[in-house]
Design a protein around this motif. Sequence first.
Motif, PDB file in Angstrom:
ATOM      1  N   SER A  56      -3.849  -7.807   0.128  1.00 43.75           N
ATOM      2  CA  SER A  56      -4.493  -9.108   0.345  1.00 43.75           C
ATOM      3  C   SER A  56      -6.010  -9.014   0.272  1.00 43.75           C
ATOM      4  CB  SER A  56      -4.077  -9.675   1.704  1.00 43.75           C
ATOM      5  OG  SER A  56      -4.738  -9.006   2.777  1.00 43.75           O
ATOM      6  N   ARG A  57      -6.559  -7.809   0.356  1.00 39.58           N
ATOM      7  CA  ARG A  57      -8.013  -7.636   0.296  1.00 39.58           C
ATOM      8  C   ARG A  57      -8.556  -7.842  -1.114  1.00 39.58           C
ATOM      9  NH1 ARG A  57      -9.840  -2.573   1.243  1.00 39.58           N
ATOM     10  NH2 ARG A  57     -11.831  -3.389   1.998  1.00 39.58           N
ATOM     11  N   CYS A  58      -7.716  -7.682  -2.128  1.00 38.77           N
ATOM     12  CA  CYS A  58      -8.174  -7.821  -3.511  1.00 38.77           C
ATOM     13  C   CYS A  58      -8.590  -9.262  -3.769  1.00 38.77           C
ATOM     14  CB  CYS A  58      -7.057  -7.409  -4.472  1.00 38.77           C
ATOM     15  SG  CYS A  58      -7.479  -7.609  -6.215  1.00 38.77           S
ATOM     16  N   ILE A  59      -9.783  -9.463  -4.320  1.00 43.30           N
ATOM     17  CA  ILE A  59     -10.289 -10.825  -4.543  1.00 43.30           C
ATOM     18  C   ILE A  59     -10.004 -11.320  -5.958  1.00 43.30           C
ATOM     19  CG2 ILE A  59     -12.066 -10.584  -2.771  1.00 43.30           C
ATOM     20  CD1 ILE A  59     -14.103 -10.121  -4.998  1.00 43.30           C
ATOM     21  N   PRO A  77      -5.536  -5.780 -10.805  1.00 40.00           N
ATOM     22  CA  PRO A  77      -5.388  -6.986  -9.982  1.00 40.00           C
ATOM     23  C   PRO A  77      -3.997  -7.591 -10.069  1.00 40.00           C
ATOM     24  CG  PRO A  77      -7.463  -7.023 -11.181  1.00 40.00           C
ATOM     25  CD  PRO A  77      -6.677  -5.890 -11.746  1.00 40.00           C
ATOM     26  N   ALA A  78      -3.360  -7.491 -11.235  1.00 39.23           N
ATOM     27  CA  ALA A  78      -2.038  -8.093 -11.406  1.00 39.23           C
ATOM     28  C   ALA A  78      -0.990  -7.389 -10.550  1.00 39.23           C
ATOM     29  CB  ALA A  78      -1.635  -8.057 -12.879  1.00 39.23           C
ATOM     30  N   PHE A  79      -0.983  -6.056 -10.552  1.00 43.50           N
ATOM     31  CA  PHE A  79       0.047  -5.379  -9.761  1.00 43.50           C
ATOM     32  C   PHE A  79      -0.240  -5.503  -8.268  1.00 43.50           C
ATOM     33  CE2 PHE A  79      -2.371  -1.316  -9.208  1.00 43.50           C
ATOM     34  CZ  PHE A  79      -1.886  -0.886  -7.982  1.00 43.50           C
ATOM     35  N   LYS A 123     -19.073  -2.443  -3.018  1.00 44.42           N
ATOM     36  CA  LYS A 123     -20.534  -2.574  -3.070  1.00 44.42           C
ATOM     37  C   LYS A 123     -21.135  -2.707  -1.675  1.00 44.42           C
ATOM     38  CE  LYS A 123     -20.343  -2.673  -7.583  1.00 44.42           C
ATOM     39  NZ  LYS A 123     -20.771  -1.514  -8.384  1.00 44.42           N
ATOM     40  N   LYS A 124     -20.402  -3.383  -0.787  1.00 42.33           N
ATOM     41  CA  LYS A 124     -20.916  -3.594   0.566  1.00 42.33           C
ATOM     42  C   LYS A 124     -19.977  -3.070   1.651  1.00 42.33           C
ATOM     43  CE  LYS A 124     -23.676  -7.701  -0.577  1.00 42.33           C
ATOM     44  NZ  LYS A 124     -23.955  -9.124  -0.244  1.00 42.33           N
ATOM     45  N   GLY A 125     -18.849  -2.512   1.244  1.00 43.44           N
ATOM     46  CA  GLY A 125     -17.888  -2.018   2.225  1.00 43.44           C
ATOM     47  C   GLY A 125     -16.928  -1.044   1.576  1.00 43.44           C
ATOM     48  N   ASP A 126     -15.686  -1.105   1.992  1.00 44.30           N
ATOM     49  CA  ASP A 126     -14.673  -0.193   1.458  1.00 44.30           C
ATOM     50  C   ASP A 126     -13.917  -0.868   0.318  1.00 44.30           C
ATOM     51  OD1 ASP A 126     -15.153   1.886   3.284  1.00 44.30           O
ATOM     52  OD2 ASP A 126     -13.933   0.881   4.812  1.00 44.30           O
ATOM     53  N   PRO A 127     -13.718  -0.157  -0.802  1.00 45.13           N
ATOM     54  CA  PRO A 127     -12.955  -0.734  -1.901  1.00 45.13           C
ATOM     55  C   PRO A 127     -11.485  -0.892  -1.544  1.00 45.13           C
ATOM     56  CG  PRO A 127     -13.350   1.590  -2.296  1.00 45.13           C
ATOM     57  CD  PRO A 127     -14.142   1.225  -1.067  1.00 45.13           C
ATOM     58  N   VAL A 128     -10.794  -1.706  -2.315  1.00 47.36           N
ATOM     59  CA  VAL A 128      -9.344  -1.818  -2.152  1.00 47.36           C
ATOM     60  C   VAL A 128      -8.729  -0.443  -2.410  1.00 47.36           C
ATOM     61  CG1 VAL A 128      -7.236  -2.879  -3.064  1.00 47.36           C
ATOM     62  CG2 VAL A 128      -9.334  -4.233  -2.837  1.00 47.36           C
TER      63      VAL A 128
END
Length: 484
Positions: A56-59, A77-79, A123-128
């Motif tokens: 759910s974190r993916c934008i 992003p799709a998967f 960029k500002k936090g943790d990546p997915v």
Amino acid sequence: MKTPSADQPEVNASPKKARPKVPRQPMPEQDPRRRRFNFEEVPRGYSEETAMLEASRCIQCKKPGCVAGCPVNIHIPAFIKLIAEGRFIDALLKLKEQTALPAVCGRVCPQETQCEAQCILGKKGDPVAIGRLERFAADYARKHGNVPDPVKATPTGKRVAIVGSGPAGITVAGELARWGHEVVVYEALHLAGGVLMYGIPQFRLPKEIVQYEINALQRLGVTIHTDYVIGKSETVPQLMAQGFDAVFIATGAGLPVFLGIPGENAIGVFSANEFLTRANLMRAIDFPRFATSPIRPHRAVTVGGGNVAMDAARTALRLGGESTIVYRRSKAEMPARAEEVHHAEEEGVVFHLLTNPVRILTDARKRVTGVECLRMELGEPDASGRRRPVAVKGSEFVVPADTVIVAIGNQPNPLVPQTSPEITTSKWGTITADSVTMMTSMPGVFAGGDIVSGAATVISAMGQGKMAARAMHRYLTGQEPPQL
């Protein structure tokens, strides 16, 4: 479709408000106090709920940098969206459109420097946690089944030989089999899988996962011959003469590099290749149930700072002894994944950094007793961009050892090029191949993976395999691969 439980956040409702509040989800791991005594896998994997929450974190970027950062261009992003929706099998099928080994890549690929490095959230936090989600989708599908077999194209009547069954060979075999070609794989060792089987320990990549993917290849109709050494049994030109329409060489970088210091021929000195092959593929860790002669170090010293060095040192630790890594640069210059270094430290591996071995000490029977080392300091950057280690005069000291494992790199396997003079090589011994088609100087013969690039990553070998497979299909049929 999975539905979030009452005590879980609603991941699909008001996503713009929910996403900033969801931190990157940690993955459960086996306690280091226990795992240093076993070969069970260290990370335990996400639960369904945790995977959905992380997904759910993916934008869902319109121009996702993560896809460009992936050597095989997975539709990331799709998967991930499918996981967030609870459509786990569909997520695996989406992954399979681009990668033959999602369960493997989710475990061993350096996502932190590839796809995750391009994630906008980083960029500002943790990546997915892209790698962890890839692993989750593959593991879920393997455990729950009901995955439809891939659609295959109409047979083309073309025959292709694959030399080597590591990541590049597996990738080419799977693609060409789906596109209707008859594929035969030749593997020199007694189990298929290449470096995935002999080079990566069970606690990092369980062997049953590799064999599951090999079995999937065979269900596609791929024939696999093991204990078959091309360059000895037959040469590549002889394969072509036997009716193969194309050949793909994926023999890897299995020739170890040694230090070139006094004492290196002593009893108790091993290349990382031999040490890990005995432990992983030949199951010396299960002696006497398996008859392979065991290596039981009491004090092991591993020389090197890459992933192979971490694997060797952590394996030595699990075999019951003290384990030390000697590396000539600082921790910041270590090429190993940060996660692997962290796991080694947690388990009790000792690190002698800025330390370079200069001599291996032995007793009267020529058995290892220690490693004489020099302290180093970092000077100006060298050609690799890392600061060059410079010896500190008069700083000699000895690290006690009865086993020394040399893990400073590998060179390309020379057997196929040596027995196929039509195939040109570089000054480093790698096979010269076109950067787009991966065809060698011999018409109809392609190559990819470490035999072309030199020792690199699993995913980069797969990326070259995908390029080669498409070019091979065009070579064989004059057409682009079918959209299945």
